[in-house]
Motif scaffolding. Structure first.
Motif, PDB file in Angstrom:
ATOM      1  N   THR A 159      34.055  46.496  48.711  1.00  0.00           N
ATOM      2  CA  THR A 159      32.993  45.906  47.892  1.00  0.00           C
ATOM      3  C   THR A 159      31.971  45.133  48.720  1.00  0.00           C
ATOM      4  O   THR A 159      30.928  44.734  48.204  1.00  0.00           O
ATOM      5  CB  THR A 159      33.577  44.947  46.835  1.00  0.00           C
ATOM      6  N   ASP A 168      31.897  38.925  43.103  1.00  0.00           N
ATOM      7  CA  ASP A 168      32.295  39.847  42.035  1.00  0.00           C
ATOM      8  C   ASP A 168      33.788  40.145  42.112  1.00  0.00           C
ATOM      9  O   ASP A 168      34.475  40.175  41.084  1.00  0.00           O
ATOM     10  CB  ASP A 168      31.491  41.151  42.105  1.00  0.00           C
ATOM     11  N   TYR A 169      34.288  40.374  43.304  1.00  0.00           N
ATOM     12  CA  TYR A 169      35.715  40.640  43.479  1.00  0.00           C
ATOM     13  C   TYR A 169      36.536  39.422  43.056  1.00  0.00           C
ATOM     14  O   TYR A 169      37.559  39.550  42.373  1.00  0.00           O
ATOM     15  CB  TYR A 169      36.023  41.011  44.933  1.00  0.00           C
ATOM     16  N   VAL A 171      35.868  37.037  40.900  1.00  0.00           N
ATOM     17  CA  VAL A 171      35.882  36.894  39.443  1.00  0.00           C
ATOM     18  C   VAL A 171      36.766  37.958  38.800  1.00  0.00           C
ATOM     19  O   VAL A 171      37.592  37.668  37.931  1.00  0.00           O
ATOM     20  CB  VAL A 171      34.445  36.952  38.878  1.00  0.00           C
ATOM     21  N   ALA A 172      36.617  39.199  39.240  1.00  0.00           N
ATOM     22  CA  ALA A 172      37.380  40.309  38.664  1.00  0.00           C
ATOM     23  C   ALA A 172      38.883  40.175  38.920  1.00  0.00           C
ATOM     24  O   ALA A 172      39.691  40.748  38.185  1.00  0.00           O
ATOM     25  CB  ALA A 172      36.878  41.640  39.221  1.00  0.00           C
ATOM     26  N   ASN A 173      39.249  39.412  39.933  1.00  0.00           N
ATOM     27  CA  ASN A 173      40.658  39.299  40.298  1.00  0.00           C
ATOM     28  C   ASN A 173      41.246  37.913  40.055  1.00  0.00           C
ATOM     29  O   ASN A 173      42.248  37.534  40.657  1.00  0.00           O
ATOM     30  CB  ASN A 173      40.850  39.739  41.749  1.00  0.00           C
TER      31      ASN A 173
END
Length: 194
Positions: A159, A168-169, A171-173
């Protein structure tokens, strides 16, 4: 025993500032890059890696002894490239003197010369391991330092492209956010005061 590597991202050209941030100094003459490296050493990092790019030859002289240097040749590709190479060096490759890679990386930016040690200490106050994902926030706004465990590399590395960082990573994780607004405002320096 968990091994922690500190990373100072200092590769950019500092286009808004007018010169590479790795060459900047505080009003009392301390290089920003040295201040950031010393902060990570003081926070308890087993190794500290300074990531250079623009003006790397000049900036190398400002990095304190006992600190490793990674020169990113294609630093102009953006922060994502610098972070990708730094995480790979810190968590996939063996650190100098070690037989195994680090378990986690504590990442900060060179353009936070006012960042107090207490912020890094708060991020590291809870036990961490290779699956940790923690970020300092300031008044709810994401900032640095960020603590990333080695188990996240496979998902995170792809990413990191262009000027995209890890947000982004994170938040997504399910990143754990640690409020530090009582210790620091979290603002990086992109322009000098007139």
């Amino acid at each position: 025993m968990t091994t922690l590597t500190g990373i100072v991202l200092a590769a950019g050209a500092g286009s808004r500032l007018g010169r590479p941030k790795a060459l900047m100094r505080t009003t009392d003459g301390e290089p920003w890059v040295a201040r950031a490296a010393r902060l990570l050493h003081a926070a308890g990092c087993d190794h500290v890696l300074v990531v250079l790019g623009a003006a790397a030859a000049e900036a190398t002289a400002l990095v304190p002894a006992g600190t490793d240097i990674l020169v990113v040749k294609n630093w102009a590709a953006g922060m994502g490239e610098s972070l990708r190479q730094a995480l790979s060096a810190a968590l996939e490759d063996a650190a100098p003197g070690d037989t195994a890679p680090g378990d986690a990386a504590l990442i900060t930016l060179v353009d936070l010369p006012g960042l107090p040690l207490e912020v890094a200490a708060r991020i590291l106050a809870s036990p961490f391991d290779d699956s940790t994902l923690t970020q300092a926030v300031f008044g709810g706004m994401p900032g640095h330092p960020v603590l990333i465990g080695r188990a996240h590399l496979a998902g995170l590395i792809p990413t990191l492209v262009g000027d995209r960082g890890a947000r982004d990573y994170l938040v997504a994780n399910g990143v754990t956010e640690v409020e530090c607004g009582d210790l620091f405002d979290g603002h990086d320096i992109d322009r000098l005061a007139p």
